[in-house]
Motif scaffolding. Structure first.
Motif, PDB file in Angstrom:
ATOM      1  N   ASP A  74       0.831  -1.207   0.000  1.00 16.98           N
ATOM      2  CA  ASP A  74       0.000   0.000   0.000  1.00 16.98           C
ATOM      3  C   ASP A  74       0.870   1.263   0.000  1.00 16.98           C
ATOM      4  N   ASP A  79      -1.363   3.998  -8.293  1.00 17.50           N
ATOM      5  CA  ASP A  79      -2.314   4.905  -8.962  1.00 17.50           C
ATOM      6  C   ASP A  79      -1.615   6.081  -9.624  1.00 17.50           C
ATOM      7  N   PHE A  99      -8.067  -4.621  -9.294  1.00 15.92           N
ATOM      8  CA  PHE A  99      -8.630  -5.841  -8.697  1.00 15.92           C
ATOM      9  C   PHE A  99      -8.575  -5.788  -7.181  1.00 15.92           C
ATOM     10  N   LYS A 100      -9.737  -5.821  -6.602  1.00 16.66           N
ATOM     11  CA  LYS A 100      -9.866  -5.801  -5.141  1.00 16.66           C
ATOM     12  C   LYS A 100     -10.225  -7.210  -4.680  1.00 16.66           C
ATOM     13  N   PRO A 102     -12.071 -10.481  -4.358  1.00 18.10           N
ATOM     14  CA  PRO A 102     -12.981 -11.060  -5.348  1.00 18.10           C
ATOM     15  C   PRO A 102     -14.418 -11.185  -4.842  1.00 18.10           C
ATOM     16  N   ASN A 129      -4.064  -3.051 -12.163  1.00 18.31           N
ATOM     17  CA  ASN A 129      -3.692  -2.477 -10.879  1.00 18.31           C
ATOM     18  C   ASN A 129      -4.034  -3.546  -9.833  1.00 18.31           C
ATOM     19  N   GLU A 135      -3.184 -13.712  -5.637  1.00 18.54           N
ATOM     20  CA  GLU A 135      -3.486 -15.085  -5.237  1.00 18.54           C
ATOM     21  C   GLU A 135      -2.277 -15.822  -4.669  1.00 18.54           C
ATOM     22  N   VAL A 138      -1.436 -11.765  -1.060  1.00 21.76           N
ATOM     23  CA  VAL A 138      -2.329 -11.570   0.090  1.00 21.76           C
ATOM     24  C   VAL A 138      -2.933 -12.902   0.550  1.00 21.76           C
ATOM     25  N   VAL A 139      -3.230 -13.767  -0.420  1.00 26.08           N
ATOM     26  CA  VAL A 139      -3.848 -15.055  -0.072  1.00 26.08           C
ATOM     27  C   VAL A 139      -2.853 -15.957   0.675  1.00 26.08           C
ATOM     28  N   ILE A 145      -8.022 -16.521   3.935  1.00 29.14           N
ATOM     29  CA  ILE A 145      -8.581 -16.212   2.599  1.00 29.14           C
ATOM     30  C   ILE A 145      -8.549 -17.479   1.743  1.00 29.14           C
TER      31      ILE A 145
END
Ligand code: ATP
Ligand code: MG
Length: 295
Positions: A74, A79, A99-100, A102, A129, A135, A138-139, A145
């Motif tokens: 982050d 952006d 993509f945020k 899912p 982005n 996958e 963060v996963v 998740i």
């Protein structure tokens, strides 16, 4: 690969296929690639113009597409990079997708499904982005998740899920490449200290308050897990046809110049040309011209 116009040598940022990655050995800050702010503006404008010109030929040529994937922690500047680098390109020639987390319907499909529908058409530049790389990031950092993804037990057996996903990604990108979509990937490499500074600015400066999210501060606690996940990901999925670039991101202007160069170099690497017409067609056009003139 050095471009004369910018003098930016991209080799130093490219992850060699099969090499291990230790992110603490990759800089988050490099000497300025520009002199004054004015010099930066001049350079980025030249890059934006080059991109706009190349994009037009890409469109006219209509055989290739380019997909740029942006991943980062982050506040690394995804952006801003997209905004500044793509500012001069014909909006019809660029497709940006963010993509945020899912949706339920997306989770009911395999992990490459949702992004596949957003791939750029021939003649276009597509920008992701965040992407399917979440996958394995963060996963991976948040096992809950993965647990919610309702995968069959064999997919989760023997801890091979990440290796399997890397393979799916590499195969997917090779497939895209074989079919005319060039994939390039940028990891905006931000230091933990610089992230703190940017979060503080989001609290202190009223105009930036809207960008601040408590969740981002919570995610920061997992910094080391993210670093390890990124290292494995970059080493496992940087290939000759779809390379990763680790772009130092502590200085936003530098990052934008380097990111623009990645795109410019990728487009220059394609055999792009305006379609030419045959002599017979040219004669037809001349005949039509005469008719129009006498009309
Ligand atoms: P910004 O904060 O600048 O608006 P952002 O990309 O961080 O941009 P957010 O809405 O803050 O957008 O965050 C999106 C979140 O969605 C991220 O935390 C990301 O990890 C998460 N996400 C994206 N893809 C997946 C996925 N496949 N599975 C789970 N989470 C995902
Ligand atoms: Mg965010």
């Amino acid at each position: 690969m050095t471009t004369k116009a910018t003098g930016i040598d991209l080799d130093q940022y490219r992850v060699r296929p099969g090499r291990r990655v230790h992110l603490d050995r990759w800089p988050t800050r490099v000497p300025h690639l520009y002199g004054s702010k004015k010099d930066y503006s001049r350079r980025i404008e030249a890059q934006v113009q080059a991109l706009a010109d190349l994009q037009q030929v890409l469109y006219a040529d209509n055989r290739y597409a380019v997909l740029l994937i942006l991943q980062a922690m982050d506040a690394a500047g995804k952006d801003g990079t997209i905004r500044h680098v793509m500012s001069g390109v014909n909006p019809q020639g660029v497709q940006v997708f963010s993509f945020k987390h899912p949706s339920a319907s997306e989770l009911d499909h395999d992990f490459l499904w949702r992004t596949s529908q957003c791939l750029p058409e021939r003649g276009r530049i597509g920008i992701f982005n965040r992407s399917y790389y979440e996958e394995v990031l963060v996963v991976r950092v948040h096992p809950e998740i993965l647990a919610a993804q309702a995968l069959p037990p064999e997919a989760l057996a023997k801890g091979r899920i990440w290796k399997d996903r890397f393979r799916s990604i590499v195969d997917h990108e090779a497939h895209l490449d074989r079919n005319g979509t060039r994939v390039v990937k940028i990891f905006l490499h931000l230091s933990r200290d610089e992230q703190r500074e940017r979060f503080l600015a989001r609290i202190d400066e009223p105009d930036k308050n809207w960008k601040f999210s408590e969740g981002d501060v919570a995610e920061r606690q997992h910094w080391d897990s993210y670093r390890r996940a990124y290292e494995d990901c970059l080493a496992s999925t940087s290939t000759a046809h779809a390379p990763w670039y680790v772009v130092p991101a502590d200085d936003k202007e530098n990052a934008r110049l380097i990111a623009s160069e990645v795109l410019v170099a990728t487009l220059r690497g394609l055999d792009l040309r305006y379609p030419t017409v045959s002599p017979a067609r040219r004669r037809e056009l001349q005949a039509l011209r005469r008719r129009l003139q006498d009309d």
